[in-house]
Enzyme design. Structure first.
Site, PDB file in Angstrom:
ATOM      1  N   ASP A   6       0.773  -1.207  -0.030  1.00 33.83           N
ATOM      2  CA  ASP A   6      -0.022  -0.084  -0.081  1.00 33.83           C
ATOM      3  C   ASP A   6       0.967   1.187  -0.038  1.00 33.83           C
ATOM      4  OD1 ASP A   6      -2.237   1.849   0.296  1.00 33.83           O
ATOM      5  OD2 ASP A   6      -2.313   1.652   2.545  1.00 33.83           O
ATOM      6  N   ASN A   9       0.813   8.441   0.801  1.00 37.78           N
ATOM      7  CA  ASN A   9       1.355   9.767   0.751  1.00 37.78           C
ATOM      8  C   ASN A   9       2.678   9.962   1.960  1.00 37.78           C
ATOM      9  OD1 ASN A   9       0.184  11.504  -1.408  1.00 37.78           O
ATOM     10  ND2 ASN A   9      -1.561  10.846  -0.358  1.00 37.78           N
ATOM     11  N   ILE A  12       4.827   3.859   2.935  1.00 31.84           N
ATOM     12  CA  ILE A  12       4.582   2.506   1.987  1.00 31.84           C
ATOM     13  C   ILE A  12       4.472   1.433   3.028  1.00 31.84           C
ATOM     14  CG2 ILE A  12       5.511   0.958   0.432  1.00 31.84           C
ATOM     15  CD1 ILE A  12       7.139   3.272  -0.587  1.00 31.84           C
ATOM     16  N   GLY A 107      -8.819   7.393  -5.394  1.00 32.84           N
ATOM     17  CA  GLY A 107      -7.555   6.572  -5.396  1.00 32.84           C
ATOM     18  C   GLY A 107      -7.882   5.081  -5.109  1.00 32.84           C
ATOM     19  N   ASP A 109      -6.213   3.555  -2.849  1.00 29.52           N
ATOM     20  CA  ASP A 109      -6.408   3.099  -1.262  1.00 29.52           C
ATOM     21  C   ASP A 109      -7.799   3.274  -1.052  1.00 29.52           C
ATOM     22  OD1 ASP A 109      -6.573   5.892  -2.107  1.00 29.52           O
ATOM     23  OD2 ASP A 109      -5.675   6.682  -0.249  1.00 29.52           O
ATOM     24  N   ASP A 129     -10.774   6.635   7.107  1.00 29.50           N
ATOM     25  CA  ASP A 129      -9.290   6.100   6.927  1.00 29.50           C
ATOM     26  C   ASP A 129      -8.653   7.359   7.346  1.00 29.50           C
ATOM     27  OD1 ASP A 129      -6.618   5.338   6.330  1.00 29.50           O
ATOM     28  OD2 ASP A 129      -7.230   4.930   4.334  1.00 29.50           O
ATOM     29  N   THR A 184       0.571  24.900  27.791  1.00 28.77           N
ATOM     30  CA  THR A 184       0.427  24.925  26.444  1.00 28.77           C
ATOM     31  C   THR A 184       0.566  23.600  25.921  1.00 28.77           C
ATOM     32  OG1 THR A 184       1.700  27.216  26.427  1.00 28.77           O
ATOM     33  CG2 THR A 184       1.715  25.789  24.451  1.00 28.77           C
TER      34      THR A 184
END
Length: 259
Positions: A6, A9, A12, A107, A109, A129, A184
């Site tokens: 798979d 972006n 992998i 896509g 995916d 996803d 913070t």
């Protein structure tokens, strides 16, 4: 054995199936440029970790949304495994009908996720996803991919917060014990995580409302999905290896078609 790959972006991810059992999985960074030999060395090393010989890999199937890595990756599979991979795209049988304004925009995916959910549950499904982007994809009981919502992923949202502000630091994305914060870092964690939970819940509720259905299975996948899944009652299942399952299902459908 079947090797499923798979290409996303950010990462992998690779999964190895022995019959119906996922016996190993590992990931590489997508954004690091690699030659076919570099991919091959990584792949050989990772296979060795699971005591798997390259000759045991009988077939390979790839889902990719990053075209620029495909030449080297495809060459690696041919050179190091002596296999020609199935690459999910036009002409590959998925069992899913895409009903959208432009089906080619969807896509691979998302197709593998939808295929896995539909062929596993055989009912309407909403697949969330949690990847680089967060996608909400609806597939009907007839296997028709009909609707989608796309939002910035939780990591993208967090990076925008500290990259666009001078004094806010980069932090670990995790849920604090409570939303009320006195510093913070906890304040940022509260805003990022609780804010994202609220976003996901609203989108799910609105999609189900517009669909007018109560029989939809809501499934989460993706790296940070487990954080959100554990904090809401609106998600039924978290399946981290959903993409691997979808690729295996698609592989089997195409293997039968060839036979």
């Amino acid at each position: 054995m079947l090797l499923t790959i798979d290409v996303g972006n950010t990462n992998i991810t690779m999964g190895i199936f022995d019959e119906d059992t996922l016996v190993g999985n590992f990931r590489l960074t997508t954004k690091t440029p690699r030659t076919s030999d570099e991919y091959g060395i990584c792949l050989s090393t990772l296979l060795a970790k699971y005591n798997i010989d390259s000759e045991q890999i009988e077939d390979v199937i790839i889902s990719s949304v990053v075209p620029k890595v495909m030449y080297s990756l495809n060459s690696c599979i041919i050179k190091y495994l002596n296999r020609t991979p199935i690459i999910i795209g036009p002409g590959v049988k998925t069992g899913i009908q895409v009903n959208s304004d432009n089906p080619r925009e969807v896509g691979a995916d998302r197709i593998v996720n939808v295929a896995a959910a539909y062929h596993t549950y055989h009912q309407p499904c909403l697949i969330i996803d949690f990847g680089t982007a967060t996608t909400f994809d609806y597939v009907s009981e007839k296997g028709v991919f009909e609707y989608t919502v796309i939002s910035p992923g939780i990591e993208i949202s967090a990076q925008a917060l500290w990259n666009q502000t001078a004094k806010l630091p980069e932090i670990e994305i995790k849920k604090p014990n409570q939303i009320l914060s006195k510093n913070t870092i906890n304040g940022m964690q509260s805003g990022i995580v609780f804010g994202y939970i609220g976003q996901v819940e609203y989108i799910v509720k609105q999609m189900l409302k517009e669909l007018g259905r109560k029989d939809v299975k809501v499934i989460a996948t993706g790296g940070l999905g487990k954080i959100i899944y554990s904090e809401t009652d609106l998600i039924d299942d978290f399946i981290p290896d959903l993409a691997f399952r979808g690729m295996k299902i698609i592989y089997e459908r195409n293997k039968k078609a060839v036979v």
